[in-house]
Design a protein around this motif. Structure first.
Motif, mmCIF file in Angstrom:
data_model
loop_
_atom_site.group_PDB
_atom_site.id
_atom_site.type_symbol
_atom_site.label_atom_id
_atom_site.label_comp_id
_atom_site.label_asym_id
_atom_site.label_seq_id
_atom_site.Cartn_x
_atom_site.Cartn_y
_atom_site.Cartn_z
ATOM 1 N N ARG A 27 1.647 6.522 -4.617
ATOM 2 C CA ARG A 27 2.658 7.138 -5.490
ATOM 3 C C ARG A 27 3.518 8.162 -4.755
ATOM 4 O O ARG A 27 4.353 8.825 -5.381
ATOM 5 C CB ARG A 27 1.968 7.790 -6.683
ATOM 6 C CG ARG A 27 1.274 6.801 -7.608
ATOM 7 C CD ARG A 27 0.958 7.408 -8.954
ATOM 8 N NE ARG A 27 -0.034 8.448 -8.869
ATOM 9 C CZ ARG A 27 -1.351 8.251 -8.982
ATOM 10 N NH1 ARG A 27 -1.801 7.022 -9.179
ATOM 11 N NH2 ARG A 27 -2.193 9.253 -8.924
ATOM 12 N N ARG A 28 3.316 8.302 -3.462
ATOM 13 C CA ARG A 28 4.226 9.152 -2.688
ATOM 14 C C ARG A 28 5.615 8.518 -2.641
ATOM 15 O O ARG A 28 5.751 7.302 -2.735
ATOM 16 C CB ARG A 28 3.700 9.341 -1.265
ATOM 17 C CG ARG A 28 2.410 10.137 -1.157
ATOM 18 C CD ARG A 28 1.909 10.145 0.271
ATOM 19 N NE ARG A 28 1.600 8.788 0.727
ATOM 20 C CZ ARG A 28 1.387 8.461 1.988
ATOM 21 N NH1 ARG A 28 1.462 9.391 2.937
ATOM 22 N NH2 ARG A 28 1.126 7.207 2.315
ATOM 23 N N GLN A 29 6.593 9.350 -2.525
ATOM 24 C CA GLN A 29 7.974 8.876 -2.504
ATOM 25 C C GLN A 29 8.496 8.826 -1.066
ATOM 26 O O GLN A 29 8.085 9.627 -0.221
ATOM 27 C CB GLN A 29 8.866 9.797 -3.351
ATOM 28 C CG GLN A 29 8.448 9.852 -4.815
ATOM 29 C CD GLN A 29 9.272 10.850 -5.603
ATOM 30 O OE1 GLN A 29 10.169 11.507 -5.057
ATOM 31 N NE2 GLN A 29 8.973 10.965 -6.887
ATOM 32 N N PRO A 30 9.381 7.872 -0.797
ATOM 33 C CA PRO A 30 10.003 7.849 0.539
ATOM 34 C C PRO A 30 10.758 9.155 0.777
ATOM 35 O O PRO A 30 11.338 9.705 -0.177
ATOM 36 C CB PRO A 30 10.937 6.657 0.476
ATOM 37 C CG PRO A 30 10.407 5.806 -0.639
ATOM 38 C CD PRO A 30 9.821 6.763 -1.633
ATOM 39 N N PRO A 31 10.802 9.677 1.966
ATOM 40 C CA PRO A 31 10.277 9.097 3.206
ATOM 41 C C PRO A 31 8.826 9.483 3.507
ATOM 42 O O PRO A 31 8.336 9.236 4.598
ATOM 43 C CB PRO A 31 11.202 9.698 4.252
ATOM 44 C CG PRO A 31 11.518 11.056 3.718
ATOM 45 C CD PRO A 31 11.594 10.911 2.222
ATOM 46 N N ASP A 32 8.133 10.134 2.508
ATOM 47 C CA ASP A 32 6.743 10.524 2.749
ATOM 48 C C ASP A 32 5.770 9.362 2.587
ATOM 49 O O ASP A 32 4.580 9.502 2.880
ATOM 50 C CB ASP A 32 6.349 11.645 1.785
ATOM 51 C CG ASP A 32 6.856 12.999 2.257
ATOM 52 O OD1 ASP A 32 7.623 13.020 3.238
ATOM 53 O OD2 ASP A 32 6.494 14.023 1.654
ATOM 54 N N LEU A 33 6.258 8.228 2.093
ATOM 55 C CA LEU A 33 5.395 7.058 1.940
ATOM 56 C C LEU A 33 5.235 6.388 3.303
ATOM 57 O O LEU A 33 5.840 5.360 3.596
ATOM 58 C CB LEU A 33 5.994 6.095 0.919
ATOM 59 C CG LEU A 33 5.118 4.903 0.504
ATOM 60 C CD1 LEU A 33 3.821 5.377 -0.126
ATOM 61 C CD2 LEU A 33 5.883 3.997 -0.449
ATOM 62 N N VAL A 34 4.393 7.006 4.131
ATOM 63 C CA VAL A 34 4.223 6.540 5.506
ATOM 64 C C VAL A 34 2.764 6.123 5.710
ATOM 65 O O VAL A 34 1.863 6.552 4.998
ATOM 66 C CB VAL A 34 4.596 7.652 6.519
ATOM 67 C CG1 VAL A 34 6.059 7.984 6.416
ATOM 68 C CG2 VAL A 34 3.744 8.889 6.306
ATOM 69 N N ARG A 35 2.555 5.257 6.706
ATOM 70 C CA ARG A 35 1.197 4.868 7.092
ATOM 71 C C ARG A 35 0.697 5.875 8.122
ATOM 72 O O ARG A 35 0.674 5.615 9.329
ATOM 73 C CB ARG A 35 1.220 3.447 7.657
ATOM 74 C CG ARG A 35 -0.157 2.825 7.835
ATOM 75 C CD ARG A 35 -0.037 1.396 8.353
ATOM 76 N NE ARG A 35 -1.329 0.773 8.529
ATOM 77 C CZ ARG A 35 -2.014 0.144 7.591
ATOM 78 N NH1 ARG A 35 -1.480 0.061 6.369
ATOM 79 N NH2 ARG A 35 -3.182 -0.413 7.843
#
Length: 447
Positions: free
Chosen positions: A161-169
């Protein structure tokens, strides 16, 4: 030979002949029909079956000889009987003592194997209880793994549920995936080990039952032989059993008897050692898996803490830049206002110069001269136009800069909101949820 004659024979023993020295003769009893016999009609009925005197004496001698021979034979039989009685009595006592000794030795053998079987049964029972206990520990540990697995999967779902750009691997996700995979592998390992323990417990109980049956036979046999050992010649409950000396077809020999019990004890010992090794392996598995899980949990927590520090640092930097952007937006708005005011301020001088040129263009004839004042007014108007164009260009540029600042402000505010959301997910959701992670004791199956 005449019909009235009687043949009497006597076979004396050699001893009788030596003592009596009587001739061995066959005596004939005949009718008195010789020349000296009375054959008158008046005495015919009295002379028919009578013996001679010699025959009477010979008959008596024969009876004496027979009585002497029978008495001598009976005396010899009596002495032999007495001797045989003594010999059989001694043989009976020796045989009975030897039989009692053999029964006693057999009792010792039975007691030895019975004691060994009893010890092995008790050891198997105790080992089975210990194995069952560690199996229960492993089952509780398997149940306890549901909590860390749900924590790991919930963390992964929350971080989706993190939002881009924090939706990182990032490293946190990699460690969470490792943790989930580790938990699945440990669950499979524990399930396989529990099945091994169940099978080993079954084998232990089957071997214990075999030993118990053998032990029960030994107890019954011991009681029978002990009862036989207590029997003596004065016992009141002994009786004849004519067919008791017959060997049973299913009877075993001492070698197979001892080998059977020895094999049972060997198999029980083998199962006991297998159970001990399995129990030690299960204990090591519980300790190693619990330690691995706690290490991975600490690694994930450390990755979370580091990631939260990075996000928090980025958020603070964004806040810092946002504050500067806001200040710059205020300054730029003031600058635009001042540029607009400057443009507005140039309108009056421009009108003045243009009005002067307009009116000077009304000069008559030769007075319509290109004098220095005319050139200066023209240059003034041009300068004012150039100033206005420069101010307007700068105004346009400032307005664009302001729009850029506004866009940047919105981007920064959005980035701050994203960072705040990421921090909320990692700190308030994930790390708070991870505080419920089981302890080492729970992971090793203790309550």
């Amino acid at each position: 030979m005449p019909q009235s004659s009687v043949l009497l024979t006597q076979e004396p023993s050699p001893q009788t002949v030596q003592i009596c020295d009587l001739p061995h003769k066959v005596y004939e009893i005949e009718r008195n029909t010789g020349p000296y016999s009375s054959s008158g009609s008046a005495t015919a009925g009295f002379r028919t079956a009578k013996y001679l005197s010699e025959e009477w004496y010979q008959n008596n001698y024969a009876r004496y000889h027979e009585a002497f021979a029978d008495r001598d034979h009976a005396e010899r039989n009596r002495h032999e009987s007495k001797q045989l009685t003594c010999e059989t009595e001694a043989l009976c006592r020796r045989t009975q003592l030897d039989s009692s000794k053999k029964v006693g030795e057999r009792l010792q053998d039975i007691f030895f194997w019975k004691s060994e079987l009893q010890r092995e049964i008790e050891d198997l029972l105790a080992e089975t209880e210990l194995l069952n206990g560690i199996k229960l520990r492993m089952e509780r540990a398997l149940d306890a793994l549901e909590v860390p697995f749900s924590i790991a999967t919930d963390n992964l779902q929350c971080r989706e549920r993190r939002q881009p750009p924090d939706l990182v691997r990032d490293n946190v996700e990699l460690e969470l995936l490792k943790e989930a995979e580790l938990i699945r592998n440990i669950q499979e390992l524990l399930k396989r080990t529990i099945m091994q323990a169940i099978n080993q417990i079954k084998l232990n109980r089957e071997q214990k039952e075999i030993c118990e049956l053998d032990w029960s036979d030994k107890v019954e046999t011991y009681n029978i032989d002990e009862m036989c050992g207590r029997y003596n010649n004065r016992s009141t409950n002994i009786q004849f059993h004519a067919h008791s000396t017959k060997f049973e077809e299913s009877a075993s020999c001492p070698e197979t008897w001892s080998k059977y019990t020895h094999d049972n004890i060997y198999k029980a010992e083998r199962e006991k050692m297998a159970s001990i090794n399995l129990r030690l392996m299960m204990n090591n598995i519980l300790n190693d898996t619990a330690e691995d899980l706690r290490l991975q949990c600490d690694t994930v927590n450390l990755a979370f803490a580091k990631r939260c520090e990075e996000i928090d640092d980025a958020k603070h930097k964004l806040d810092h830049h946002l504050r500067k952007i806001l200040v710059e937006i205020g300054d730029q708005e003031k600058n635009i206002s001042s540029l607009k005011q400057a443009i507005k301020d140039k309108e009056t001088p421009l009108k003045l110069a243009q009005t002067r040129l307009y009116h000077r263009a009304q000069r008559p004839n030769v007075d319509l001269c290109r004098d220095a004042a005319q050139f200066r007014l023209i240059s003034e108007v041009e300068e004012l136009h150039m100033s206005l164009r420069a101010l307007k260009d700068k105004l346009v540029e400032s307005e664009q800069a302001l729009r850029n600042l506004e866009d940047t402000r919105m981007t920064l505010e959005k980035g701050i909101a994203i960072k705040a959301n990421s921090l909320f997910i990692d700190q308030q959701k994930c790390m708070a949820h991870r505080t419920r992670y089981p302890t080492i004791l729970r992971l090793t199956g203790y309550q």
